[in-house]
Design a protein around this motif. Structure first.
Motif, PDB file in Angstrom:
ATOM      1  N   VAL A 273      18.083   6.369   4.739  1.00 24.16           N
ATOM      2  CA  VAL A 273      17.520   5.449   3.748  1.00 24.16           C
ATOM      3  C   VAL A 273      18.345   4.072   3.666  1.00 24.16           C
ATOM      4  N   GLY A 274      17.735   3.148   3.537  1.00 20.81           N
ATOM      5  CA  GLY A 274      18.482   1.836   3.530  1.00 20.81           C
ATOM      6  C   GLY A 274      18.172   0.926   5.109  1.00 20.81           C
ATOM      7  N   TYR A 275      18.700   1.488   5.907  1.00 20.44           N
ATOM      8  CA  TYR A 275      18.782   1.048   7.177  1.00 20.44           C
ATOM      9  C   TYR A 275      17.037   1.214   7.926  1.00 20.44           C
ATOM     10  N   GLY A 276      16.743   2.629   7.604  1.00 20.23           N
ATOM     11  CA  GLY A 276      15.593   2.725   8.018  1.00 20.23           C
ATOM     12  C   GLY A 276      14.335   1.887   7.386  1.00 20.23           C
ATOM     13  N   GLN A 277      14.428   1.381   6.208  1.00 22.79           N
ATOM     14  CA  GLN A 277      13.261   0.681   5.735  1.00 22.79           C
ATOM     15  C   GLN A 277      13.520  -0.822   6.206  1.00 22.79           C
ATOM     16  N   TYR A 278      14.862  -1.268   6.143  1.00 17.86           N
ATOM     17  CA  TYR A 278      14.923  -2.514   6.838  1.00 17.86           C
ATOM     18  C   TYR A 278      14.672  -2.684   8.307  1.00 17.86           C
TER      19      TYR A 278
ATOM     20  N   ILE B  79      22.397   5.893  -7.275  1.00 16.39           N
ATOM     21  CA  ILE B  79      22.559   5.436  -5.887  1.00 16.39           C
ATOM     22  C   ILE B  79      21.534   6.228  -5.076  1.00 16.39           C
ATOM     23  N   PRO B  80      20.823   5.800  -4.237  1.00 11.10           N
ATOM     24  CA  PRO B  80      19.850   6.466  -3.353  1.00 11.10           C
ATOM     25  C   PRO B  80      20.945   6.695  -2.072  1.00 11.10           C
ATOM     26  N   VAL B  81      20.434   7.953  -1.803  1.00 17.34           N
ATOM     27  CA  VAL B  81      21.427   8.634  -0.518  1.00 17.34           C
ATOM     28  C   VAL B  81      20.464   9.423   0.175  1.00 17.34           C
ATOM     29  N   ASP B  82      20.154   9.346   1.288  1.00 15.18           N
ATOM     30  CA  ASP B  82      19.662  10.335   2.230  1.00 15.18           C
ATOM     31  C   ASP B  82      20.194  11.452   2.239  1.00 15.18           C
ATOM     32  N   ALA B  83      19.091  12.359   2.325  1.00 14.44           N
ATOM     33  CA  ALA B  83      19.501  13.944   2.379  1.00 14.44           C
ATOM     34  C   ALA B  83      19.824  14.473   3.593  1.00 14.44           C
TER      35      ALA B  83
ATOM     36  N   THR C  35       0.762  -1.161  -0.113  1.00 17.84           N
ATOM     37  CA  THR C  35      -0.018  -0.104  -0.107  1.00 17.84           C
ATOM     38  C   THR C  35       0.770   1.325   0.101  1.00 17.84           C
ATOM     39  N   LEU C  36       1.880   1.253   0.937  1.00 16.22           N
ATOM     40  CA  LEU C  36       2.840   2.336   1.049  1.00 16.22           C
ATOM     41  C   LEU C  36       3.568   2.643  -0.296  1.00 16.22           C
ATOM     42  N   GLU C  37       4.052   1.575  -1.099  1.00 14.23           N
ATOM     43  CA  GLU C  37       4.530   1.830  -2.425  1.00 14.23           C
ATOM     44  C   GLU C  37       3.579   2.345  -3.460  1.00 14.23           C
ATOM     45  N   ARG C  38       2.394   1.804  -3.403  1.00 15.75           N
ATOM     46  CA  ARG C  38       1.603   2.447  -4.441  1.00 15.75           C
ATOM     47  C   ARG C  38       0.830   3.889  -3.835  1.00 15.75           C
ATOM     48  N   ASN C  39       1.113   4.208  -2.862  1.00 16.64           N
ATOM     49  CA  ASN C  39       0.677   5.785  -2.416  1.00 16.64           C
ATOM     50  C   ASN C  39       1.729   6.765  -1.963  1.00 16.64           C
ATOM     51  N   MET C  40       3.101   6.421  -2.176  1.00 16.56           N
ATOM     52  CA  MET C  40       3.951   7.358  -1.919  1.00 16.56           C
ATOM     53  C   MET C  40       3.734   8.608  -2.591  1.00 16.56           C
TER      54      MET C  40
ATOM     55  N   ASN D 122       8.816   5.053   4.515  1.00 21.08           N
ATOM     56  CA  ASN D 122       8.948   6.099   3.604  1.00 21.08           C
ATOM     57  C   ASN D 122      10.431   6.570   3.025  1.00 21.08           C
ATOM     58  N   ALA D 123      11.142   5.885   2.303  1.00 18.36           N
ATOM     59  CA  ALA D 123      12.421   6.508   1.765  1.00 18.36           C
ATOM     60  C   ALA D 123      12.409   7.710   1.032  1.00 18.36           C
ATOM     61  N   GLU D 124      11.157   7.976   0.268  1.00 14.75           N
ATOM     62  CA  GLU D 124      11.140   8.997  -0.836  1.00 14.75           C
ATOM     63  C   GLU D 124      11.132  10.420   0.073  1.00 14.75           C
ATOM     64  N   ALA D 125      10.637  10.351   1.277  1.00 15.02           N
ATOM     65  CA  ALA D 125      10.734  11.882   1.709  1.00 15.02           C
ATOM     66  C   ALA D 125      11.823  12.562   2.069  1.00 15.02           C
ATOM     67  N   ASN D 126      12.959  11.661   2.230  1.00 13.14           N
ATOM     68  CA  ASN D 126      14.578  12.174   2.352  1.00 13.14           C
ATOM     69  C   ASN D 126      15.397  11.903   1.265  1.00 13.14           C
ATOM     70  N   LEU D 127      15.037  11.155   0.076  1.00 16.10           N
ATOM     71  CA  LEU D 127      15.905  10.630  -0.886  1.00 16.10           C
ATOM     72  C   LEU D 127      16.355  11.535  -1.946  1.00 16.10           C
ATOM     73  N   MET D 128      17.564  11.466  -2.060  1.00 19.81           N
ATOM     74  CA  MET D 128      18.238  12.258  -3.347  1.00 19.81           C
ATOM     75  C   MET D 128      19.017  10.970  -3.943  1.00 19.81           C
ATOM     76  N   VAL D 129      19.306  11.278  -5.179  1.00 14.18           N
ATOM     77  CA  VAL D 129      20.177  10.298  -6.223  1.00 14.18           C
ATOM     78  C   VAL D 129      21.312  10.970  -6.602  1.00 14.18           C
TER      79      VAL D 129
END
Length: 454
Positions: free
Chosen positions: A247-252, A284-288, A29-34, A269-276
Motif C-alpha cells: 500500500v502506497g508504493y503499489g498505487q504510485y 494510518i494506512p498499512v499493508d496487511a 472507475t476503480l475508486e467508485r467500484n472498489m 486496489n489498496a483496499e484488498a490488503n489494507l488495515m488501519v
C-alpha cells in the motif's frame, strides 16, 4: 511548419495526454467500484501477524472522515527557493557520468538502480523548469541516459537488473561488483523509471523516439500479470516471480504503468490488503502483507509525496497523505521533537533504513531490510520536509524547512538530514534526496509535474 510536422513534433505530449486521461478514467472507475472489506473480529487496530496475507482490519471508508489538507498555493517560488535548488543540482553536477549519462545513487558511489535513475530524470526536468540549467542541457543529459538505457544488458534479456555500475553500465550486485546473470528485477523501480520517461517525453517531445527505443528494449509484459506488478528474484539459482508493491508504493507504481496502457486494476486496489493503525490520533494506512515476505509492512512518507508532486493527489491518496503528514506534526506537538520520516540512507552501517509512521508492528519504528529495529537512526529527513512544505505549506512544514535549511552544502548538495537521537547530521548525500528537493521546489512554482506544459 506544416500541420503534419506539428503533429509529429507533439507526438510525445499527445501520447502522454491520451494515456494520462485513460489512466485517470480508470482510477476514477476503480475508486467508485472498489468492494468494501469487512472488519476483523479484533477491530480496526488489530496487530500485524508474521504471516501473509492477514485479515483486513478496516475498509477504505475509514478515511472518509479525514478532512484532506488544502494544497499549498502554487505558481510562485519563495525567497531562497532558487538557492536551495542550486545546492540540490550541485549533487547531480558532481555525480553524473558523462560516458553513460547515469548518476551515482550516493555521492561518489558509482552504482545506481532504476528507482534512482528515475529520480535523476525528475531532477533534470525540475532543474530546467526552475531555470537552474538550460533546456539544451536537460535534453542532452536525458538523451544520453536514454541511449544507455536502450542498450544496457538486461537480466535474462528481459528487464533491467536491480543495480548497474554508472561508469560502465554493467550489471552489478549490491556491493557494485560485476555479476554475470544479475540479481533479478524490481517492478517498483522499473515503474518509477517508466513514470520518469513519460514525464520526460511530455516535457521534451523530441525525446519520444528515444523513450520508445528504451521501452522496445525492455519486456515490460514480464512484470505485469493479472493487473499486478511482478518482481523477479533469484532463489537457489532459479528465477522466482513474486507479487511486488505494498500500500502506497503499489498505487504510485500502478499510476506509472497506466501511462503505458497496462492494466493495473489489482495493483491500484489498496483496499484488498489494507488495515488501519491509529497513530497520534490519525488513521494510518498499512499493508496487511509482509514486506519482502519477511517483516510486517510499513508506512513511510515517500510514495505519497511522489504521488502528489508528480501526478497530483487523487481522492484516496490525498486522504492517506493527509493522515500520514498530520501524524508527524502531531508527534511534534506532543513531544517537541521535529518529525519528518521516510526511507533514507544512513552515513554508517547498516547504511539504509525505513523510518516509519507505522512499521514492524509499532508506531515510529525504524527498520532495516531484514526487519531489525534501529530506532536510534531515525532521521529528520530533508526530502520529506521540503516535499510536505511544497504540498501542504503549513506552519509546521515551514518550521521543518527552516530547521534544516543550513544543512545544504553548495559544494555537495543536501544531506539526508539530522539524526533525531543526538542531533548529529546524517551526512549521506544521495540522488533521491536531492531529486526530491528539486521536484518539491518545481512543484511550488508549477504544480504537479504531469500537468506542466499541458
Amino acid at each position: 511548419m506544416s500541420f503534419r510536422e506539428n503533429i509529429i513534433k507533439a507526438r510525445g505530449s499527445l501520447i502522454f495526454l491520451a494515456a494520462l486521461i485513460c489512466g485517470l478514467l480508470l482510477v476514477t472507475t476503480l475508486e467508485r467500484n472498489m468492494p468494501a472489506t469487512s472488519e476483523t473480529a479484533d477491530g480496526a487496530n488489530a496487530p500485524t501477524e508474521l504471516s501473509a496475507p492477514i485479515a483486513v482490519a478496516a475498509p477504505i471508508t475509514a478515511f472518509d472522515d479525514v478532512d484532506p489538507l488544502p494544497l499549498a498555493n502554487t505558481g510562485e517560488s519563495k525567497p531562497g527557493d532558487l538557492d536551495y535548488a542550486r545546492i540540490a543540482w550541485r549533487y547531480f553536477a558532481n555525480n553524473t557520468n558523462h560516458d553513460t549519462g547515469l548518476v551515482n545513487s550516493a555521492d561518489k558511489y558509482p552504482s545506481t538502480t532504476m528507482w534512482e535513475t528515475g529520480s535523476y530524470f525528475m531532477a533534470v526536468i525540475s532543474a530546467d523548469l526552475l531555470g537552474i540549467i538550460e533546456t539544451e542541457e536537460a535534453v542532452s543529459r536525458l538523451s544520453l541516459a536514454l541511449d544507455t538505457l536502450a542498450r544496457i544488458r538486461l537480466f535474462d534479456e528481459m528487464l533491467p537488473n536491480k543495480a548497474y555500475n554508472t561508469r560502465t553500465g554493467e550489471l552489478v550486485d549490491y556491493s557494485n561488483q560485476p555479476v554475470e546473470r544479475g540479481l533479478g528485477w524490481s517492478a517498483l523501480d522499473i515503474a518509477r523509471m517508466v513514470a520518469a520517461m513519460s514525464h520526460a517525453e511530455q516535457s521534451y517531445p523530441e525525446l519520444a523516439v528515444k523513450v520508445d527505443a528504451v521501452i522496445d528494449h525492455w519486456d515490460l509484459d514480464q512484470m505485469v500479470e493479472n493487473g499486478e506488478l511482478i518482481g523477479g528474484n533469484i532463489a537457489d539459482g532459479n528465477l522466482r516471480r513474486d507479487q511486488e508493491g505494498r500500500v502506497g508504493y503499489g498505487q504510485y507504481a500502478a499510476k506509472a504503468m497506466m501511462l503505458r496502457g497496462f492494466d493495473m486494476v489489482l495493483a491500484y486496489n489498496a483496499e484488498a490488503n489494507l488495515m488501519v493503525q491509529t497513530v497520534e490520533g490519525q488513521p494510518i494506512p498499512v499493508d496487511a502483507r509482509l514486506h519482502r515476505n519477511i517483516t510486517p509492512a510499513f508506512t513511510v512518507s515517500e510514495p505519497y509525496v511522489f504521488d502528489g508532486l508528480e501526478f497530483g493527489f487523487d481522492y484516496r491518496s490525498h486522504r492517506f497523505a493527509t493522515a500520514i503528514y498530520q501524524a508527524q506534526e502531531a508527534r511534534f506537538r506532543e513531544t517537541g521533537q521535529l518529525t519528518a520520516v521516510s526511507e533514507s540512507h544512513l552515513d554508517e552501517a547498516p547504511y539504509f533504513a525505513y523510518s516509519t509512521v507505522w512499521g514492524g508492528g509499532a508506531p515510529w519504528a525504524v527498520m532495516t531490510f531484514s526487519g531489525d529495529r534501529i530506532d536510534s537512526k531515525r532521521t529528520i529527513t530533508v526530502k520529506t520536509a521540503f516535499a510536505w512544505d511544497a504540498l501542504f505549506g503549513t506552519d509546521y512544514t515551514a518550521e521543518l524547512v527552516d530547521a534544516l535549511s543550513e544543512l545544504g552544502d553548495p559544494e555537495r548538495g543536501w544531506p539526508e538530514g539530522i539524526y533525531e537521537a543526538d542531533g548529529v547530521v546524517n551526512g549521506s548525500f544521495t540522488t533521491n534526496t536531492n531529486a526530491v528537493v528539486l521536484a518539491s521546489l518545481a512543484f511550488r512554482a508549477f504544480g504537479p509535474l504531469s500537468r506542466v506544459n499541458q
